[in-house]
Design a protein around this motif. Sequence first.
Motif, PDB file in Angstrom:
ATOM      1  N   ALA A 179      -9.934   9.317  -8.041  1.00 45.54           N
ATOM      2  CA  ALA A 179     -11.014  10.271  -8.294  1.00 45.54           C
ATOM      3  C   ALA A 179     -12.339   9.788  -7.724  1.00 45.54           C
ATOM      4  CB  ALA A 179     -11.144  10.515  -9.794  1.00 45.54           C
ATOM      5  N   ASN A 180     -12.457   8.489  -7.486  1.00 45.50           N
ATOM      6  CA  ASN A 180     -13.674   7.918  -6.915  1.00 45.50           C
ATOM      7  C   ASN A 180     -13.625   7.893  -5.391  1.00 45.50           C
ATOM      8  OD1 ASN A 180     -16.247   6.775  -7.583  1.00 45.50           O
ATOM      9  ND2 ASN A 180     -15.492   4.787  -6.881  1.00 45.50           N
ATOM     10  N   ASP A 181     -12.613   8.576  -4.827  1.00 40.57           N
ATOM     11  CA  ASP A 181     -12.453   8.675  -3.366  1.00 40.57           C
ATOM     12  C   ASP A 181     -12.225   7.319  -2.704  1.00 40.57           C
ATOM     13  OD1 ASP A 181     -12.662  11.412  -3.366  1.00 40.57           O
ATOM     14  OD2 ASP A 181     -14.823  11.419  -3.001  1.00 40.57           O
ATOM     15  N   ASP A 182     -11.532   6.418  -3.412  1.00 39.81           N
ATOM     16  CA  ASP A 182     -11.287   5.084  -2.863  1.00 39.81           C
ATOM     17  C   ASP A 182      -9.824   4.863  -2.491  1.00 39.81           C
ATOM     18  OD1 ASP A 182     -13.907   4.364  -2.979  1.00 39.81           O
ATOM     19  OD2 ASP A 182     -13.758   3.336  -4.911  1.00 39.81           O
ATOM     20  N   ILE A 183      -9.020   5.923  -2.507  1.00 38.66           N
ATOM     21  CA  ILE A 183      -7.621   5.822  -2.093  1.00 38.66           C
ATOM     22  C   ILE A 183      -7.366   6.880  -1.022  1.00 38.66           C
ATOM     23  CG2 ILE A 183      -5.202   6.082  -2.792  1.00 38.66           C
ATOM     24  CD1 ILE A 183      -5.960   5.054  -5.546  1.00 38.66           C
ATOM     25  N   TYR A 184      -6.740   6.478   0.046  1.00 41.58           N
ATOM     26  CA  TYR A 184      -6.376   7.419   1.105  1.00 41.58           C
ATOM     27  C   TYR A 184      -4.995   7.055   1.620  1.00 41.58           C
ATOM     28  CZ  TYR A 184      -7.737   3.584   4.176  1.00 41.58           C
ATOM     29  OH  TYR A 184      -7.837   2.356   4.797  1.00 41.58           O
ATOM     30  N   ARG A 185      -4.418   7.979   2.366  1.00 46.06           N
ATOM     31  CA  ARG A 185      -3.061   7.791   2.871  1.00 46.06           C
ATOM     32  C   ARG A 185      -3.083   7.543   4.371  1.00 46.06           C
ATOM     33  NH1 ARG A 185       2.152  11.374   1.057  1.00 46.06           N
ATOM     34  NH2 ARG A 185       3.756  10.052   2.024  1.00 46.06           N
ATOM     35  N   ALA A 186      -2.233   6.638   4.834  1.00 40.95           N
ATOM     36  CA  ALA A 186      -2.186   6.308   6.261  1.00 40.95           C
ATOM     37  C   ALA A 186      -0.861   5.638   6.598  1.00 40.95           C
ATOM     38  CB  ALA A 186      -3.342   5.392   6.632  1.00 40.95           C
ATOM     39  N   ASP A 187      -0.523   5.676   7.895  1.00 43.09           N
ATOM     40  CA  ASP A 187       0.650   4.953   8.386  1.00 43.09           C
ATOM     41  C   ASP A 187       0.238   3.528   8.719  1.00 43.09           C
ATOM     42  OD1 ASP A 187       1.810   7.777  10.293  1.00 43.09           O
ATOM     43  OD2 ASP A 187       2.270   7.184   8.230  1.00 43.09           O
ATOM     44  N   TYR A 188       1.163   2.621   8.524  1.00 40.12           N
ATOM     45  CA  TYR A 188       0.895   1.244   8.933  1.00 40.12           C
ATOM     46  C   TYR A 188       2.157   0.646   9.524  1.00 40.12           C
ATOM     47  CZ  TYR A 188      -0.532  -3.565   9.137  1.00 40.12           C
ATOM     48  OH  TYR A 188      -0.832  -4.820   9.602  1.00 40.12           O
ATOM     49  N   GLU A 189       1.984  -0.059  10.627  1.00 38.95           N
ATOM     50  CA  GLU A 189       3.105  -0.729  11.285  1.00 38.95           C
ATOM     51  C   GLU A 189       2.706  -2.175  11.544  1.00 38.95           C
ATOM     52  OE1 GLU A 189       4.314   1.067  14.902  1.00 38.95           O
ATOM     53  OE2 GLU A 189       6.019  -0.287  15.208  1.00 38.95           O
ATOM     54  N   GLY A 190       3.549  -3.100  11.138  1.00 42.06           N
ATOM     55  CA  GLY A 190       3.225  -4.499  11.342  1.00 42.06           C
ATOM     56  C   GLY A 190       4.363  -5.410  10.931  1.00 42.06           C
ATOM     57  N   LEU A 191       4.076  -6.708  10.870  1.00 39.64           N
ATOM     58  CA  LEU A 191       5.070  -7.703  10.473  1.00 39.64           C
ATOM     59  C   LEU A 191       4.957  -7.962   8.978  1.00 39.64           C
ATOM     60  CD1 LEU A 191       4.633 -10.108  13.510  1.00 39.64           C
ATOM     61  CD2 LEU A 191       6.590  -8.629  13.049  1.00 39.64           C
ATOM     62  N   TYR A 192       6.090  -7.923   8.298  1.00 40.31           N
ATOM     63  CA  TYR A 192       6.111  -7.961   6.834  1.00 40.31           C
ATOM     64  C   TYR A 192       6.886  -9.181   6.344  1.00 40.31           C
ATOM     65  CZ  TYR A 192       6.459  -6.077   2.056  1.00 40.31           C
ATOM     66  OH  TYR A 192       6.358  -5.875   0.706  1.00 40.31           O
ATOM     67  N   CYS A 193       6.267  -9.942   5.433  1.00 37.80           N
ATOM     68  CA  CYS A 193       6.953 -11.065   4.792  1.00 37.80           C
ATOM     69  C   CYS A 193       7.513 -10.578   3.469  1.00 37.80           C
ATOM     70  CB  CYS A 193       5.992 -12.230   4.562  1.00 37.80           C
ATOM     71  SG  CYS A 193       6.746 -13.596   3.635  1.00 37.80           S
ATOM     72  N   VAL A 194       8.827 -10.603   3.348  1.00 39.09           N
ATOM     73  CA  VAL A 194       9.468 -10.114   2.126  1.00 39.09           C
ATOM     74  C   VAL A 194       9.129 -11.016   0.944  1.00 39.09           C
ATOM     75  CG1 VAL A 194      11.682  -9.618   1.028  1.00 39.09           C
ATOM     76  CG2 VAL A 194      11.327  -9.042   3.433  1.00 39.09           C
ATOM     77  N   ASN A 195       9.072 -12.324   1.190  1.00 41.87           N
ATOM     78  CA  ASN A 195       8.790 -13.252   0.092  1.00 41.87           C
ATOM     79  C   ASN A 195       7.363 -13.105  -0.438  1.00 41.87           C
ATOM     80  OD1 ASN A 195      11.227 -15.109  -0.273  1.00 41.87           O
ATOM     81  ND2 ASN A 195      10.958 -15.141   1.931  1.00 41.87           N
ATOM     82  N   CYS A 196       6.405 -12.892   0.478  1.00 42.89           N
ATOM     83  CA  CYS A 196       5.021 -12.665   0.048  1.00 42.89           C
ATOM     84  C   CYS A 196       4.823 -11.226  -0.413  1.00 42.89           C
ATOM     85  CB  CYS A 196       4.055 -12.936   1.195  1.00 42.89           C
ATOM     86  SG  CYS A 196       3.878 -14.663   1.663  1.00 42.89           S
ATOM     87  N   GLU A 197       5.723 -10.351   0.002  1.00 45.23           N
ATOM     88  CA  GLU A 197       5.618  -8.912  -0.250  1.00 45.23           C
ATOM     89  C   GLU A 197       4.296  -8.373   0.296  1.00 45.23           C
ATOM     90  OE1 GLU A 197       7.762  -7.074  -3.550  1.00 45.23           O
ATOM     91  OE2 GLU A 197       7.439  -8.942  -4.623  1.00 45.23           O
ATOM     92  N   GLU A 198       4.023  -8.710   1.556  1.00 40.60           N
ATOM     93  CA  GLU A 198       2.797  -8.250   2.197  1.00 40.60           C
ATOM     94  C   GLU A 198       2.948  -8.277   3.718  1.00 40.60           C
ATOM     95  OE1 GLU A 198      -0.619 -10.728   2.009  1.00 40.60           O
ATOM     96  OE2 GLU A 198       0.555 -12.555   1.923  1.00 40.60           O
ATOM     97  N   TYR A 199       2.120  -7.461   4.366  1.00 39.68           N
ATOM     98  CA  TYR A 199       2.040  -7.483   5.817  1.00 39.68           C
ATOM     99  C   TYR A 199       1.213  -8.680   6.262  1.00 39.68           C
ATOM    100  CZ  TYR A 199       3.989  -2.785   6.109  1.00 39.68           C
ATOM    101  OH  TYR A 199       4.824  -1.697   6.038  1.00 39.68           O
ATOM    102  N   LYS A 200       1.532  -9.187   7.456  1.00 40.38           N
ATOM    103  CA  LYS A 200       0.826 -10.340   7.999  1.00 40.38           C
ATOM    104  C   LYS A 200       0.235  -9.989   9.356  1.00 40.38           C
ATOM    105  CE  LYS A 200       2.229 -13.447   4.859  1.00 40.38           C
ATOM    106  NZ  LYS A 200       1.309 -14.219   4.002  1.00 40.38           N
ATOM    107  N   ASP A 201      -0.911 -10.596   9.671  1.00 44.86           N
ATOM    108  CA  ASP A 201      -1.442 -10.520  11.023  1.00 44.86           C
ATOM    109  C   ASP A 201      -0.711 -11.539  11.889  1.00 44.86           C
ATOM    110  OD1 ASP A 201      -3.206  -8.543  10.564  1.00 44.86           O
ATOM    111  OD2 ASP A 201      -4.972  -9.824  10.366  1.00 44.86           O
TER     112      ASP A 201
END
Length: 613
Positions: A179-201
């Motif tokens: 409601a504070n306009d701080d969430i939006y939707r987008a596509d993301y493509e990158g390298l993902y670490c399953v153990n960290c459960e996050e995308y990496k640069d």
Amino acid sequence: MAVARMNMNCSIQSSLSCILKPSSFFNFRTTHFRNRLYFPQNNFIAPKRSLLCTCSSNTNAFQTGEKAEPFVITTPLYYVNAPPHMGSAYTTIAADAIARFQRLLGKRVIFITGTDEHGEKIATAASAGGSSPREHCDVISQAYKMLWKDLDIAYDKFIRTTDPKHEAIVEEFYSRVLANDDIYRADYEGLYCVNCEEYKDEKELLENNCCPTHLKPCVPRKEDNYFFALSKYQKSLEEILAQNPDFVQPSYRLNEVQSWIKSGLRDFSISRAAVDWGIPVPNDNKQTIYVWFDALLGYISALLEDKDQPNLQSAVSSGWPASLHLIGKDILRFHAVYWPAMLMSAGLSIPKRVFGHGFLTKDGMKMGKSLGNTIEPNELVHKFGVDAIRYFFLREVEFGNDGDYSEDRFINIVNAHLANTIGNLLNRTLGLLKKNCQSTLVVDSTIAAEGKEFKDTVEKLVEKARIHYENLALSSACEAVLEIGNAGNLYMDKHQPWSLFKQGGDASEAAAKDLVIILETMRIIAIALSPVAPSLCRRIHAQLGYSEDQFDNLNWSETKWGGLKGGQVMAEPKPVFARIEQLKENENGGAEAPKKVVKKKEKKKQVQGVIEA
């Protein structure tokens, strides 16, 4: 450099506002989340900031007319992909010591710990073990509770992120941020670490795109996710740190946080399309809320009472904001940067203080299962007992810095400090009192200490310990209490009451007073060291003739000299802490008879056990 492609998509949720600045498309980088340790959420209207929150679980704290502001302290919510380890035990022992000290001050304490139970890694671990995610979480969460019991952890709240009340809080919080306009939707493509459960640069990865933490290759992944507009809060976070430099401690951690913010904040993904084991995104059941966005809120949901409706208003009114978040330094960024921004977005006040402590090593080396040098807390408790473990890690690791565990050093420190300096001083004093005074104090401790500089020395050391506790300098607090024990031993050796008793007359009367002085010193130690070694201090207090209830209702003000009174009868003397003994391997690999530990290193030794006190 891996290219992160984002395409704005506002068709799914019309209420989402496409607020991302154009520059964000070029600067976008997903954030790191690892080693889940989480903290509670903030109050709706930020109260005056206090550097150290103080709440108490003591009964009498609730009997004052107006309900006092609580001291809310949190450990991370521990990730249940694997059983508890010494790192999580260390954080929790430290938090427990701080909570116990605050209770001694008469504060109303709310000590929160718990488990983070959602995410892809947990679902994978459960599948590998042949169980459902829910069954897996139940087992590991219970293992944490059992270990905390073994380590004398007196927590007030244990939150599990699979609790329905918690899920309701997460959904409401998400809706507020949306409601504070701080969430939006987008596509993301990158390298993902399953153990960290996050995308990496790509720039942060090792050879073959391996994660620097888990040393495993990251996998290409493309997802349509929801993102939190962290970049929007750049200036607000800079102002917070400038106006309140004590927000992040130790001070050198503050420098790290300021550096991260100065380098530019980037929005991060707060949902996952490929993870089923999680809380569904409101109005989009094809996505689940990212585990960090979910679990951080455990510190608000933990504040709910059983009778409360599961909403933010009820939770924050029960004690938010948190007074102190204790975390490992590896997750500092998420608790000192992302977490405050999320809270501001939802209209909640930020925590009062975030303290990032260091790592534990073993024999100077980083611990790891592959190296076979991990420290298993359950094994340590079984071998050495809870007092030894709590004392060693809080005394020998300067809180905030990295610390090393060596078994030889562990045994020597514990034997020297707890068995000798404290335990032996109490035992021999009570023995002399029994032999010469029928275990009865001849005068009040105040009278016994008249004209003695020793009393002033003890009182100064007590005040020194209090200041160190308040500043979270736990090692220094232990050292100050140990100095009291050392002073007692020096006093005993100087006055030699055993010789004075043999002389009779005035000398015997002086000796009896000396014993009162030493026992008063032990009474003070039993209070001052109780945040660190509560079981040991309970035994010391009992030896001085006090009841369990009297120990449970102690207050720091009782460290003032003068507690023991003439005519008090002490308990039968018996050791409160026995020396650890160990077996020495012979040339054939067998075990020789137990020998007391010596300070010099000998041949390879193997610990046999400890005589339980």
